[in-house]
Design an enzyme around this catalytic site. Sequence first.
Site, mmCIF file in Angstrom:
data_model
loop_
_atom_site.group_PDB
_atom_site.id
_atom_site.type_symbol
_atom_site.label_atom_id
_atom_site.label_comp_id
_atom_site.label_asym_id
_atom_site.label_seq_id
_atom_site.Cartn_x
_atom_site.Cartn_y
_atom_site.Cartn_z
ATOM 1 C CG HIS A 5 -2.743 -13.984 8.704
ATOM 2 N ND1 HIS A 5 -4.071 -12.842 7.848
ATOM 3 C CD2 HIS A 5 -1.960 -13.444 8.640
ATOM 4 C CE1 HIS A 5 -3.350 -12.000 7.716
ATOM 5 N NE2 HIS A 5 -2.341 -12.110 8.192
ATOM 6 C CD GLU B 161 -6.932 -13.492 7.512
ATOM 7 O OE1 GLU B 161 -6.424 -13.430 7.673
ATOM 8 O OE2 GLU B 161 -6.359 -14.576 6.592
ATOM 9 N NE ARG C 222 -3.529 -7.871 3.844
ATOM 10 C CZ ARG C 222 -2.293 -7.886 4.686
ATOM 11 N NH1 ARG C 222 -1.365 -9.027 5.060
ATOM 12 N NH2 ARG C 222 -1.753 -6.871 4.920
#
Length: 304
Positions: A270, A252, A223
């Site tokens: 991601h 993000e 994360r």
Amino acid sequence: MSRETVALLAAVPKDLRDALGRDYTLVERGDPAAAGARIAVTSGMAGADAAAMAALPSLRLIASMGVGLDRIDLAAARQQGVAVSHTPDEMTEDVADFAIGLVYAAARRIAEADRFVRAGRWSRERMAPGMSLHGKALGVVSLGRIGAAIARRAAGIGLDVAWTGPRPKPEAPWPWLPDATALAARSDVLVLACPGGEETRHLVDAAVLAALGPRGLLVNIARGSVVDEAALLAALEGGGIAGAGLDVFATEPALDARFLALENAVLAPHYASITEETRGAIVARLLRDIAAFRAGEPFFDATR
């Protein structure tokens, strides 16, 4: 016979939306019809907080696509009598593969080399050398499903693996170190595979990066919150570490623009779990869990 309503609490990829739409009536968050939904679908990044659950008084199941539960308020779910399912097993192998890919990309400057060739620089310049991985030490932060899969791959390609986590695991074949700073000091490459949340917020700070050192590489598929991004940007810009491979960011998708200027950072959207195979497995798992809930059959419930 009317179809059951499913409330969508997050942006849902087309494959899952299409699969759900075959059997359920889908309503977006905020639609008045969502108030009567027993089932809601979210993602690990979007999560579901207490307010979202309170807005759905009939809610009894949250089905989340993803591993992480740090953005789902499990205490609120228990209080409201809401089960929470997620997909902890479906993406392990692909995320571990991607982590090793980022290790190679950062060490051997693969993304930079691609840009170098496409810009027409090869005929007049030479790239600076990359870093050999042979015989180097790799540290894994958290030896859960994904961390262990990364460690197995790293050991298999000849890296000297160690790890850290809340407590030792005697069954693990790699040495355990008590904290991230000690592990970083031992490592040439530090890979983050830990959960997000307050317990790991800024776990990798300036001290950990200093321990990793000017020849060290950081890889994050965990994360964005795990890393103090101000400290990371300072280390990347100032030579405090050699480079990074990053699949996740604190804000993000609106990441800090300074990352875009860094040749020593490999950036991904991601994307570690995004393969056709994993997407299919995630969709199938969510559909199975929803069907099991509706039939009163057992399924994994993270609130228990």
